[in-house]
Scaffold this motif. Structure first.
Motif, PDB file in Angstrom:
ATOM      1  N   ILE A 138      -8.067  25.653   3.963  1.00  0.00           N
ATOM      2  CA  ILE A 138      -8.139  26.491   2.764  1.00  0.00           C
ATOM      3  C   ILE A 138      -9.433  27.299   2.766  1.00  0.00           C
ATOM      4  O   ILE A 138      -9.438  28.495   2.441  1.00  0.00           O
ATOM      5  N   ASP A 139     -10.534  26.663   3.155  1.00  0.00           N
ATOM      6  CA  ASP A 139     -11.825  27.361   3.207  1.00  0.00           C
ATOM      7  C   ASP A 139     -11.785  28.521   4.198  1.00  0.00           C
ATOM      8  O   ASP A 139     -12.357  29.598   3.941  1.00  0.00           O
ATOM      9  N   ARG A 140     -11.134  28.336   5.323  1.00  0.00           N
ATOM     10  CA  ARG A 140     -11.054  29.407   6.311  1.00  0.00           C
ATOM     11  C   ARG A 140     -10.254  30.595   5.784  1.00  0.00           C
ATOM     12  O   ARG A 140     -10.601  31.756   6.029  1.00  0.00           O
ATOM     13  N   ALA A 141      -9.201  30.314   5.032  1.00  0.00           N
ATOM     14  CA  ALA A 141      -8.419  31.394   4.431  1.00  0.00           C
ATOM     15  C   ALA A 141      -9.255  32.144   3.401  1.00  0.00           C
ATOM     16  O   ALA A 141      -9.179  33.375   3.294  1.00  0.00           O
ATOM     17  N   PHE A 142     -10.073  31.408   2.648  1.00  0.00           N
ATOM     18  CA  PHE A 142     -10.947  32.038   1.658  1.00  0.00           C
ATOM     19  C   PHE A 142     -11.972  32.937   2.342  1.00  0.00           C
ATOM     20  O   PHE A 142     -12.202  34.081   1.913  1.00  0.00           O
ATOM     21  N   GLU A 143     -12.585  32.434   3.403  1.00  0.00           N
ATOM     22  CA  GLU A 143     -13.598  33.221   4.120  1.00  0.00           C
ATOM     23  C   GLU A 143     -12.999  34.489   4.724  1.00  0.00           C
ATOM     24  O   GLU A 143     -13.665  35.528   4.808  1.00  0.00           O
ATOM     25  N   ALA A 144     -11.739  34.413   5.115  1.00  0.00           N
ATOM     26  CA  ALA A 144     -11.055  35.578   5.675  1.00  0.00           C
ATOM     27  C   ALA A 144     -10.486  36.484   4.594  1.00  0.00           C
ATOM     28  O   ALA A 144      -9.913  37.529   4.898  1.00  0.00           O
ATOM     29  N   GLN A 145     -10.654  36.081   3.330  1.00  0.00           N
ATOM     30  CA  GLN A 145     -10.109  36.796   2.181  1.00  0.00           C
ATOM     31  C   GLN A 145      -8.595  37.000   2.310  1.00  0.00           C
ATOM     32  O   GLN A 145      -8.048  38.004   1.871  1.00  0.00           O
ATOM     33  N   ASP A 146      -7.950  36.013   2.900  1.00  0.00           N
ATOM     34  CA  ASP A 146      -6.495  36.017   3.012  1.00  0.00           C
ATOM     35  C   ASP A 146      -5.956  35.273   1.802  1.00  0.00           C
ATOM     36  O   ASP A 146      -5.609  34.091   1.864  1.00  0.00           O
ATOM     37  N   TRP A 147      -5.891  35.984   0.678  1.00  0.00           N
ATOM     38  CA  TRP A 147      -5.628  35.326  -0.602  1.00  0.00           C
ATOM     39  C   TRP A 147      -4.219  34.730  -0.684  1.00  0.00           C
ATOM     40  O   TRP A 147      -4.030  33.673  -1.292  1.00  0.00           O
ATOM     41  N   HIS A 148      -3.253  35.394  -0.090  1.00  0.00           N
ATOM     42  CA  HIS A 148      -1.891  34.860  -0.122  1.00  0.00           C
ATOM     43  C   HIS A 148      -1.790  33.564   0.692  1.00  0.00           C
ATOM     44  O   HIS A 148      -1.136  32.606   0.262  1.00  0.00           O
ATOM     45  N   ARG A 149      -2.441  33.540   1.835  1.00  0.00           N
ATOM     46  CA  ARG A 149      -2.434  32.312   2.636  1.00  0.00           C
ATOM     47  C   ARG A 149      -3.186  31.200   1.902  1.00  0.00           C
ATOM     48  O   ARG A 149      -2.747  30.042   1.880  1.00  0.00           O
ATOM     49  N   GLN A 150      -4.310  31.548   1.292  1.00  0.00           N
ATOM     50  CA  GLN A 150      -5.065  30.549   0.545  1.00  0.00           C
ATOM     51  C   GLN A 150      -4.217  29.958  -0.570  1.00  0.00           C
ATOM     52  O   GLN A 150      -4.179  28.735  -0.757  1.00  0.00           O
ATOM     53  N   ALA A 151      -3.524  30.818  -1.312  1.00  0.00           N
ATOM     54  CA  ALA A 151      -2.690  30.338  -2.417  1.00  0.00           C
ATOM     55  C   ALA A 151      -1.594  29.414  -1.915  1.00  0.00           C
ATOM     56  O   ALA A 151      -1.282  28.392  -2.544  1.00  0.00           O
ATOM     57  N   ARG A 152      -1.012  29.758  -0.782  1.00  0.00           N
ATOM     58  CA  ARG A 152       0.067  28.930  -0.238  1.00  0.00           C
ATOM     59  C   ARG A 152      -0.471  27.579   0.252  1.00  0.00           C
ATOM     60  O   ARG A 152       0.137  26.528   0.012  1.00  0.00           O
ATOM     61  N   LEU A 153      -1.620  27.599   0.920  1.00  0.00           N
ATOM     62  CA  LEU A 153      -2.218  26.349   1.398  1.00  0.00           C
ATOM     63  C   LEU A 153      -2.629  25.447   0.242  1.00  0.00           C
ATOM     64  O   LEU A 153      -2.476  24.220   0.308  1.00  0.00           O
ATOM     65  N   GLU A 154      -3.174  26.044  -0.810  1.00  0.00           N
ATOM     66  CA  GLU A 154      -3.561  25.266  -1.988  1.00  0.00           C
ATOM     67  C   GLU A 154      -2.347  24.578  -2.604  1.00  0.00           C
ATOM     68  O   GLU A 154      -2.394  23.384  -2.932  1.00  0.00           O
ATOM     69  N   ALA A 155      -1.274  25.340  -2.771  1.00  0.00           N
ATOM     70  CA  ALA A 155      -0.066  24.758  -3.359  1.00  0.00           C
ATOM     71  C   ALA A 155       0.478  23.640  -2.480  1.00  0.00           C
ATOM     72  O   ALA A 155       0.889  22.584  -2.975  1.00  0.00           O
ATOM     73  N   ALA A 156       0.473  23.849  -1.170  1.00  0.00           N
ATOM     74  CA  ALA A 156       1.012  22.854  -0.258  1.00  0.00           C
ATOM     75  C   ALA A 156       0.222  21.548  -0.317  1.00  0.00           C
ATOM     76  O   ALA A 156       0.805  20.451  -0.304  1.00  0.00           O
TER      77      ALA A 156
END
Length: 271
Positions: A138-156
Protein backbone atom coordinates in the motif's frame (compact mmCIF):
# COMPACT_ATOMS: atom_id res chain seq x y z
CA UNK A 1 -28.58 16.68 -2.01
CA UNK A 2 -28.21 17.90 1.61
CA UNK A 3 -24.94 19.62 2.38
CA UNK A 4 -23.91 21.58 5.45
CA UNK A 5 -21.38 24.39 5.05
CA UNK A 6 -18.83 24.46 7.86
CA UNK A 7 -15.52 26.36 8.01
CA UNK A 8 -13.50 25.13 5.04
CA UNK A 9 -15.85 22.36 3.92
CA UNK A 10 -19.24 21.30 2.65
CA UNK A 11 -20.37 18.19 4.53
CA UNK A 12 -22.72 15.78 2.79
CA UNK A 13 -25.21 14.19 5.18
CA UNK A 14 -28.41 12.18 5.21
CA UNK A 15 -31.12 11.81 7.85
CA UNK A 16 -33.67 9.00 8.05
CA UNK A 17 -36.62 8.43 10.35
CA UNK A 18 -38.54 10.91 12.47
CA UNK A 19 -36.78 13.69 14.33
CA UNK A 20 -38.79 12.91 17.47
CA UNK A 21 -37.13 9.49 17.81
CA UNK A 22 -33.84 8.82 19.68
CA UNK A 23 -30.95 9.93 17.51
CA UNK A 24 -28.19 7.74 16.10
CA UNK A 25 -25.09 9.19 14.41
CA UNK A 26 -23.37 6.69 12.08
CA UNK A 27 -19.71 7.43 11.26
CA UNK A 28 -18.13 5.48 8.42
CA UNK A 29 -14.79 3.70 8.13
CA UNK A 30 -11.72 5.17 6.42
CA UNK A 31 -12.06 2.66 3.58
CA UNK A 32 -15.66 3.61 2.84
CA UNK A 33 -18.22 6.43 2.98
CA UNK A 34 -21.70 6.82 4.42
CA UNK A 35 -23.08 4.30 1.90
CA UNK A 36 -21.52 1.52 4.00
CA UNK A 37 -24.48 1.80 6.37
CA UNK A 38 -27.11 1.14 3.70
CA UNK A 39 -27.92 -2.38 4.96
CA UNK A 40 -28.71 -1.19 8.50
CA UNK A 41 -30.44 2.15 7.93
CA UNK A 42 -33.99 0.91 7.20
CA UNK A 43 -34.22 -1.20 10.36
CA UNK A 44 -32.54 1.42 12.55
CA UNK A 45 -34.73 4.22 11.20
CA UNK A 46 -37.93 2.40 12.17
CA UNK A 47 -37.52 3.56 15.78
CA UNK A 48 -34.67 6.08 15.56
CA UNK A 49 -33.64 9.29 13.88
CA UNK A 50 -30.65 8.02 11.90
CA UNK A 51 -28.02 10.54 10.80
CA UNK A 52 -24.93 9.82 8.74
CA UNK A 53 -22.40 12.01 6.95
CA UNK A 54 -19.29 11.79 4.80
CA UNK A 55 -16.28 12.99 6.76
CA UNK A 56 -13.69 15.19 5.04
CA UNK A 57 -11.79 13.30 2.38
CA UNK A 58 -14.61 10.88 1.69
CA UNK A 59 -17.75 10.42 -0.37
CA UNK A 60 -19.64 13.53 -1.39
CA UNK A 61 -18.08 15.90 1.14
CA UNK A 62 -15.64 18.51 -0.19
CA UNK A 63 -13.01 20.37 1.79
CA UNK A 64 -10.36 23.04 1.52
CA UNK A 65 -6.83 22.43 2.78
CA UNK A 66 -7.48 23.75 6.28
CA UNK A 67 -7.11 22.60 9.85
CA UNK A 68 -10.28 21.04 11.17
CA UNK A 69 -11.71 18.77 13.85
CA UNK A 70 -13.70 15.64 13.01
CA UNK A 71 -15.41 16.03 16.38
CA UNK A 72 -16.47 19.58 15.53
CA UNK A 73 -17.79 18.47 12.14
CA UNK A 74 -19.88 15.74 13.76
CA UNK A 75 -21.29 18.18 16.30
CA UNK A 76 -22.05 20.67 13.52
CA UNK A 77 -24.19 18.06 11.78
CA UNK A 78 -26.03 17.27 15.02
CA UNK A 79 -26.54 20.97 15.78
CA UNK A 80 -27.81 21.62 12.27
CA UNK A 81 -30.45 18.91 12.73
CA UNK A 82 -31.40 20.05 16.23
CA UNK A 83 -30.05 16.97 18.00
CA UNK A 84 -28.84 17.55 21.56
CA UNK A 85 -27.68 13.97 22.28
CA UNK A 86 -27.11 10.96 20.07
CA UNK A 87 -25.86 7.41 20.28
CA UNK A 88 -22.69 7.19 18.21
CA UNK A 89 -22.07 4.16 16.01
CA UNK A 90 -18.67 4.21 14.33
CA UNK A 91 -16.66 1.76 12.28
CA UNK A 92 -12.85 1.75 12.18
CA UNK A 93 -11.70 5.38 11.85
CA UNK A 94 -15.33 6.37 12.43
CA UNK A 95 -15.31 4.51 15.73
CA UNK A 96 -12.15 6.33 16.79
CA UNK A 97 -13.87 9.64 16.01
CA UNK A 98 -16.86 8.48 18.04
CA UNK A 99 -14.62 7.59 21.00
CA UNK A 100 -12.89 10.98 20.82
CA UNK A 101 -16.23 12.76 20.69
CA UNK A 102 -17.53 10.78 23.67
CA UNK A 103 -14.45 11.68 25.71
CA UNK A 104 -14.42 15.35 24.71
CA UNK A 105 -18.17 16.06 24.82
CA UNK A 106 -19.80 13.42 27.05
CA UNK A 107 -22.97 15.49 27.49
CA UNK A 108 -23.69 15.12 23.75
CA UNK A 109 -23.43 11.33 23.74
CA UNK A 110 -26.15 8.93 24.92
CA UNK A 111 -24.41 5.69 23.95
CA UNK A 112 -21.37 4.43 22.06
CA UNK A 113 -20.89 1.56 19.60
CA UNK A 114 -17.57 0.78 17.93
CA UNK A 115 -16.90 -1.69 15.11
CA UNK A 116 -13.25 -2.59 14.52
CA UNK A 117 -12.03 0.59 16.20
CA UNK A 118 -9.46 1.76 18.68
CA UNK A 119 -8.94 4.90 20.77
CA UNK A 120 -6.69 7.69 19.57
CA UNK A 121 -3.22 7.35 21.07
CA UNK A 122 -3.28 3.55 21.05
CA UNK A 123 0.33 2.31 21.17
CA UNK A 124 1.84 0.86 18.02
CA UNK A 125 1.23 -2.87 17.79
CA UNK A 126 3.56 -5.34 16.11
CA UNK A 127 1.99 -6.63 12.91
CA UNK A 128 2.32 -10.10 11.43
CA UNK A 129 4.71 -10.66 8.53
CA UNK A 130 1.77 -10.95 6.14
CA UNK A 131 0.27 -7.67 7.38
CA UNK A 132 3.64 -5.91 7.14
CA UNK A 133 4.04 -7.03 3.53
CA UNK A 134 0.53 -5.90 2.61
CA UNK A 135 1.03 -2.46 4.19
CA UNK A 136 4.37 -2.11 2.37
CA UNK A 137 2.51 -2.72 -0.89
CA UNK A 138 0.00 0.00 0.00
CA UNK A 139 2.86 2.38 0.85
CA UNK A 140 4.46 1.79 -2.54
CA UNK A 141 1.21 2.62 -4.31
CA UNK A 142 0.96 5.82 -2.26
CA UNK A 143 4.53 6.84 -3.11
CA UNK A 144 3.78 6.25 -6.79
CA UNK A 145 0.58 8.30 -6.42
CA UNK A 146 -1.32 5.38 -7.93
CA UNK A 147 -4.49 6.24 -6.05
CA UNK A 148 -6.73 3.65 -7.67
CA UNK A 149 -4.29 0.86 -6.88
CA UNK A 150 -3.88 2.15 -3.34
CA UNK A 151 -7.65 2.19 -2.83
CA UNK A 152 -7.96 -1.35 -4.13
CA UNK A 153 -5.10 -2.65 -1.97
CA UNK A 154 -6.55 -0.96 1.11
CA UNK A 155 -9.95 -2.53 0.54
CA UNK A 156 -8.41 -5.95 -0.07
CA UNK A 157 -6.40 -5.89 3.17
CA UNK A 158 -8.95 -4.35 5.51
CA UNK A 159 -12.26 -5.59 4.12
CA UNK A 160 -11.20 -9.14 3.35
CA UNK A 161 -8.65 -9.53 6.15
CA UNK A 162 -5.04 -10.71 5.90
CA UNK A 163 -5.94 -14.38 6.35
CA UNK A 164 -8.64 -14.75 3.68
CA UNK A 165 -8.65 -14.88 -0.10
CA UNK A 166 -10.91 -12.68 -2.21
CA UNK A 167 -12.01 -15.62 -4.34
CA UNK A 168 -13.39 -17.40 -1.26
CA UNK A 169 -15.70 -14.51 -0.33
CA UNK A 170 -19.16 -13.52 -1.52
CA UNK A 171 -18.71 -11.75 -4.89
CA UNK A 172 -21.34 -9.12 -4.09
CA UNK A 173 -19.55 -8.20 -0.87
CA UNK A 174 -16.21 -8.02 -2.71
CA UNK A 175 -17.68 -5.71 -5.36
CA UNK A 176 -19.27 -3.46 -2.73
CA UNK A 177 -16.06 -3.27 -0.70
CA UNK A 178 -14.03 -2.12 -3.68
CA UNK A 179 -16.69 0.38 -4.76
CA UNK A 180 -16.96 2.01 -1.34
CA UNK A 181 -13.28 2.94 -1.32
CA UNK A 182 -12.94 3.63 -5.04
CA UNK A 183 -15.18 6.70 -4.92
CA UNK A 184 -12.83 8.31 -2.39
CA UNK A 185 -10.05 8.56 -4.98
CA UNK A 186 -11.48 11.89 -6.16
CA UNK A 187 -10.26 13.40 -2.89
CA UNK A 188 -6.60 12.44 -3.41
CA UNK A 189 -5.61 16.07 -4.05
CA UNK A 190 -7.28 17.36 -0.88
CA UNK A 191 -5.03 17.92 2.13
CA UNK A 192 -7.03 19.08 5.13
CA UNK A 193 -5.26 18.72 8.48
CA UNK A 194 -7.19 16.86 11.15
CA UNK A 195 -6.60 18.24 14.65
CA UNK A 196 -6.13 15.35 17.09
CA UNK A 197 -7.75 15.09 20.48
CA UNK A 198 -5.27 16.35 23.09
CA UNK A 199 -4.63 14.43 25.23
CA UNK A 200 -5.72 11.41 23.16
CA UNK A 201 -8.48 9.04 24.23
CA UNK A 202 -6.26 6.06 25.13
CA UNK A 203 -5.89 6.99 28.80
CA UNK A 204 -9.32 8.62 29.00
CA UNK A 205 -11.69 5.84 27.98
CA UNK A 206 -11.84 4.81 31.65
CA UNK A 207 -14.01 7.91 32.13
CA UNK A 208 -16.67 6.84 29.62
CA UNK A 209 -19.91 6.37 31.53
CA UNK A 210 -22.47 5.89 28.75
CA UNK A 211 -23.58 2.41 27.64
CA UNK A 212 -20.87 1.07 25.32
CA UNK A 213 -20.81 -1.82 22.85
CA UNK A 214 -17.43 -2.81 21.43
CA UNK A 215 -17.41 -5.13 18.40
CA UNK A 216 -14.96 -6.56 15.89
CA UNK A 217 -14.80 -9.05 13.03
CA UNK A 218 -12.87 -12.22 13.83
CA UNK A 219 -10.70 -11.87 10.69
CA UNK A 220 -9.68 -8.24 11.26
CA UNK A 221 -5.99 -7.32 11.39
CA UNK A 222 -4.03 -8.05 14.56
CA UNK A 223 -3.81 -4.43 15.71
CA UNK A 224 -7.59 -4.01 15.59
CA UNK A 225 -8.11 -7.24 17.52
CA UNK A 226 -5.77 -5.88 20.21
CA UNK A 227 -7.71 -2.60 20.29
CA UNK A 228 -10.94 -4.54 20.76
CA UNK A 229 -9.53 -6.40 23.78
CA UNK A 230 -8.28 -3.13 25.27
CA UNK A 231 -11.63 -1.36 24.96
CA UNK A 232 -13.65 -4.29 26.27
CA UNK A 233 -11.42 -4.57 29.33
CA UNK A 234 -10.96 -0.83 29.96
CA UNK A 235 -14.22 1.00 29.21
CA UNK A 236 -16.37 0.67 32.34
CA UNK A 237 -19.07 -1.98 31.90
CA UNK A 238 -18.54 -2.24 28.14
CA UNK A 239 -20.16 -5.14 26.32
CA UNK A 240 -18.22 -7.00 23.65
CA UNK A 241 -19.19 -8.91 20.52
CA UNK A 242 -17.07 -10.70 17.90
CA UNK A 243 -18.73 -11.17 14.51
CA UNK A 244 -17.80 -14.51 12.99
CA UNK A 245 -16.89 -14.90 9.33
CA UNK A 246 -16.19 -11.17 8.94
CA UNK A 247 -13.22 -8.82 8.84
CA UNK A 248 -13.24 -5.02 9.05
CA UNK A 249 -16.76 -4.34 7.75
CA UNK A 250 -18.99 -6.93 9.44
CA UNK A 251 -22.08 -4.80 8.79
CA UNK A 252 -21.60 -5.57 5.06
CA UNK A 253 -20.50 -9.19 5.41
CA UNK A 254 -22.95 -10.22 8.11
CA UNK A 255 -25.64 -7.51 7.89
CA UNK A 256 -28.40 -9.53 9.58
CA UNK A 257 -26.17 -10.39 12.57
CA UNK A 258 -25.02 -6.78 12.98
CA UNK A 259 -28.59 -5.50 12.71
CA UNK A 260 -29.77 -7.99 15.33
CA UNK A 261 -26.96 -7.09 17.74
CA UNK A 262 -27.43 -3.34 17.32
CA UNK A 263 -31.21 -3.41 17.72
CA UNK A 264 -30.99 -5.71 20.72
CA UNK A 265 -28.36 -3.57 22.43
CA UNK A 266 -30.25 -0.33 21.75
CA UNK A 267 -33.44 -1.84 23.20
CA UNK A 268 -31.63 -3.26 26.23
CA UNK A 269 -30.17 0.16 27.05
CA UNK A 270 -33.30 2.19 26.25
CA UNK A 271 -31.49 4.13 23.54
Amino acid sequence: MPHLDVPGASLYYEAHGHVSKPALLLIHAGIANLRMWDPQVPALAADHYVIRFDTRGFGQTSTEDVEFSNRADALAVLDHLGVARATLIGCSRGGSIAIDLTVEHPHRVAGLVTIGSGPSGFPATELTDVEDARFDEIDRAFEAQDWHRQARLEAALWDFGPLRREEDLDPEFVSTAYALNRVNVIHAAENPVSLPLDPPAFDRVVDITVPTLVTVGEYDISEVLAQYEYLVSTVPEASGCVFRDAAHLPNLEQPADVERVLLGWLTENNL
